[in-house]
Design a protein around this motif. Structure first.
Motif, short mmCIF file in Angstrom:
data_model
loop_
_atom_site.label_atom_id
_atom_site.label_comp_id
_atom_site.label_asym_id
_atom_site.label_seq_id
_atom_site.Cartn_x
_atom_site.Cartn_y
_atom_site.Cartn_z
N SER A 433 0.83 -1.21 0.00
CA SER A 433 0.00 0.00 0.00
C SER A 433 0.86 1.25 0.00
CB SER A 433 -0.93 0.01 1.22
OG SER A 433 -1.83 -1.08 1.16
N GLY A 434 1.97 1.21 0.74
CA GLY A 434 2.86 2.36 0.77
C GLY A 434 3.45 2.67 -0.59
N LEU A 435 3.92 1.63 -1.29
CA LEU A 435 4.47 1.83 -2.63
C LEU A 435 3.39 2.26 -3.61
CD1 LEU A 435 6.91 -1.22 -2.89
CD2 LEU A 435 7.49 1.18 -2.47
N LEU A 436 2.16 1.81 -3.38
CA LEU A 436 1.06 2.16 -4.27
C LEU A 436 0.82 3.67 -4.29
CD1 LEU A 436 -0.93 0.45 -6.01
CD2 LEU A 436 -2.59 0.71 -4.17
N ASN A 437 1.01 4.30 -3.15
CA ASN A 437 0.78 5.75 -3.05
C ASN A 437 2.00 6.57 -3.41
OD1 ASN A 437 -1.99 6.37 -1.95
ND2 ASN A 437 -1.35 4.82 -0.50
N CYS A 438 3.13 5.89 -3.69
CA CYS A 438 4.38 6.60 -3.98
C CYS A 438 4.40 7.01 -5.44
CB CYS A 438 5.57 5.71 -3.64
SG CYS A 438 7.15 6.57 -3.68
N SER A 439 3.73 8.10 -5.76
CA SER A 439 3.58 8.52 -7.15
C SER A 439 3.76 10.03 -7.25
CB SER A 439 2.20 8.12 -7.68
OG SER A 439 1.94 8.72 -8.92
N VAL A 440 4.37 10.44 -8.36
CA VAL A 440 4.56 11.88 -8.60
C VAL A 440 3.45 12.45 -9.47
CG1 VAL A 440 7.07 11.69 -8.42
CG2 VAL A 440 5.98 11.42 -10.65
N PHE A 441 2.49 11.62 -9.87
CA PHE A 441 1.44 12.10 -10.76
C PHE A 441 0.62 13.23 -10.15
CE2 PHE A 441 1.91 7.70 -12.54
CZ PHE A 441 2.42 8.09 -13.77
N GLY A 442 0.38 13.15 -8.83
CA GLY A 442 -0.39 14.20 -8.19
C GLY A 442 0.25 15.56 -8.34
N ILE A 443 1.57 15.61 -8.13
CA ILE A 443 2.30 16.88 -8.27
C ILE A 443 2.30 17.34 -9.72
CG2 ILE A 443 4.55 17.99 -7.99
CD1 ILE A 443 5.12 16.00 -5.74
N ILE A 444 2.63 16.39 -10.63
CA ILE A 444 2.70 16.75 -12.06
C ILE A 444 1.35 17.24 -12.57
CG2 ILE A 444 3.07 15.81 -14.37
CD1 ILE A 444 5.11 13.87 -13.12
N PHE A 445 0.28 16.51 -12.22
CA PHE A 445 -1.04 16.88 -12.72
C PHE A 445 -1.51 18.21 -12.13
CE2 PHE A 445 -2.48 12.24 -13.71
CZ PHE A 445 -1.54 12.20 -14.72
#
Length: 521
Positions: A433-445
């Motif tokens: 679950s921790g790795l699942l949320n490790c995304s930069v898409f939120g910042i980029i979008f």
């Protein structure tokens, strides 16, 4: 008081049937992992390598001795743990949105531009990336109680720092407080599936995970609704500072109360495991488990990597919409700050309903991939409809389309958590679950959509998000459905049934003939 739980057959489903028992290596690995429950671990301890939780030699299993099935129980206090965690998650999520939904007011109060105010939301996403691996290490080595304790402590510290920032020249102080709260998020965001697996039975684990996710959504809903009410758009700066201070004091008081409750009430795990799958996970000695090897195995799991990308795309779109919602609504409906908050509230409440329905549906059907794909596609449809109706000039239409968007886009979140656990069992639920949320898409979008809105308008910004939701839908269809946790639970039930009927049942049969389902062994 604990409740005694007896083994019963699961509801048949299209994704996992005994007649389709897999002969793949994943299926064999699941069977081998279960073997630790059915056999004396005497000779097995030397067979489990430090690099894998399932690396058991068949020749050694054949020489093991049969032992009774592990006892499992459910405890009523599991609901206390779940709702206390949900309240902490709600408090933290509220602080994420308390600036963004009234961004025009804070821009005037602190005399900053829209990009600076957006960073008060994006800091949550940026902080998560470098800190998630240390937090996952802490979860594995210290346990869920210490991780939640750290998260609630940072949440509380950040809330109190913000109290001192209710002045036009103290933007950096309020940013520091927001940063401290974002550190707390890292210890909270990926916990729902782990908490559900540790405390809840197999027929309620998806529902429990959904409730944990709903806690975060409830905080977002309050974050959309309350700030426009507590901080009206007044011209007098002293009066505005007073309203902001009142909001900060309320959030600090709630965060402090929750921290105290965690210290006094929250427990690590129940005495007896709630499921046979959890018993399998407990049976591996801590000294024989490598955290680094676990992370590397997850990063080599292709279905899980695809899920990380698709989950990140969906959640990134949700974060962008949530952060920029005030700007999106105000552009078409000037002066409607309160209604912008209410529209955000509609998105999240609809999403809470969607999350609970999806969790209950998964517990009953176990159709993880089909449900995930269907909800993802409907998120795309909801985003298209929301974008197309913003400019019609009717707020009531926006409320309806925003609710449809929220039902599916936010309802997708617990589906991603539970699907990840199925694809990665028996690895730690907290790690997946921790790795699942490790995304930069939120910042980029968020940055990209904000720039597009400034230059081309809200329609172009929303079309930008629709494109990536379409990509995510296609990629979700490519994920191979390998429900490892379900296989482990079914193996345990088949083994228990054989033992109770007095028939000879051994894992050597599964290993020597992996294509034969347990019912035909």
């Amino acid at each position: 008081m604990p409740q005694n739980i007896t083994s019963k057959d699961n509801h048949a489903n299209s994704e996992l049937g005994l007649e389709e028992w897999p002969c793949s290596k994943a299926g064999i690995d699941s069977a081998l992992g279960l073997a630790t429950l059915q056999w004396n671990p005497g000779p097995l301890g030397r067979a489990i390598s430090s690099g894998s939780r399932l690396d058991i030699q068949a020749s050694q299993i054949e020489r093991a001795e049969l032992v009774p099935k592990t006892e499992i129980k459910l405890y009523h206090r599991r609901w206390i743990m779940l709702f206390l965690f949900s309240a902490i998650s709600a408090s933290n999520a509220f602080m994420w949105l308390q600036y963004g939904i009234i961004s025009n007011i804070f821009m005037r109060f602190y005399n900053i531009d829209s990009f600076a105010i957006d960073w008060l939301g994006m800091i949550y996403l940026l902080t998560y990336i470098p800190l998630i691996l240390p937090v996952l290490w802490l979860l594995k080595n210290r346990g869920i109680r210490d991780v939640i304790l750290v998260g609630s402590a940072f949440n509380c510290i950040g809330a109190w720092i913000k109290i001192g920032s209710a002045s036009p020249n103290l933007f950096l102080l309020t940013f520091l407080g927001q940063f401290m709260c974002s550190v707390g998020t890292v210890s909270i965001l990926g916990i729902p599936s782990y908490l559900a697996s540790v405390w809840f039975g197999e027929k309620e684990v998806s529902t429990a995970c959904s409730i944990g996710v709903v806690g975060n959504q409830l905080g977002i809903a309050i974050g959309f609704l309350v700030p426009p009410i507590l901080v009206p758009n007044v011209d007098d700066m002293d009066e505005l500072a007073h309203h902001i201070s009142v909001m900060f004091y309320i959030t600090a008081a709630v965060a402090t109360l929750l921290f105290i409750l965690v210290v006094c009430v929250f427990q690590e795990r129940p005495t007896l495991p709630p499921t046979q799958a959890q018993a399998t996970a407990r049976s591996i000695p801590p000294e024989q488990y490598s955290y680094t090897a676990s992370v590397l195995r997850l990063l080599r799991n292709r279905p899980f990597i695809l899920l990380i990308i698709t989950y990140g795309l969906n959640v990134g779109c949700f974060y962008a919409v949530g952060t920029l919602l005030n700007r999106i609504i105000i552009e078409h409906y000037p002066g409607e700050e309160v209604n912008a908050g209410r529209i955000g509230l509609t998105i999240v409440i609809a999403g809470m309903v969607g999350s609970l329905i999806c969790g209950i549906w998964l517990d009953k059907t176990k159709t993880y991939k089909q449900t995930t794909l269907a909800v993802y596609f409907m998120s795309l449809v909801g985003m298209i409809v929301f974008a197309a109706t913003l400019s019609l000039g009717h707020l009531w239409v926006v409320f309806i389309t925003a609710g449809v968007l929220g039902f599916f886009m936010t309802g997708y979140l617990p589906l991603g958590f539970e699907f990840a656990v199925e694809l990665t069992y028996p690895e730690s639920e907290g790690t997946s679950s921790g790795l699942l949320n490790c995304s930069v898409f939120g910042i980029i979008f968020t940055i990209s959509q904000g720039k597009i809105i400034d230059r081309f308008g809200t329609l172009a910004g929303n079309i930008f998000l629709c494109v990536f939701l379409l990509i995510g839908t296609v990629m979700t269809g490519l994920i191979k459905s390998d429900l490892r946790r379900q296989k482990a639970n079914m193996l345990a039930k088949a083994a228990a049934a054989k033992q109770m009927s007095g028939q000879d049942y051994g894992t050597t049969t599964l290993i020597s003939n992996p294509q034969t389902p347990p019912s035909q062994a």
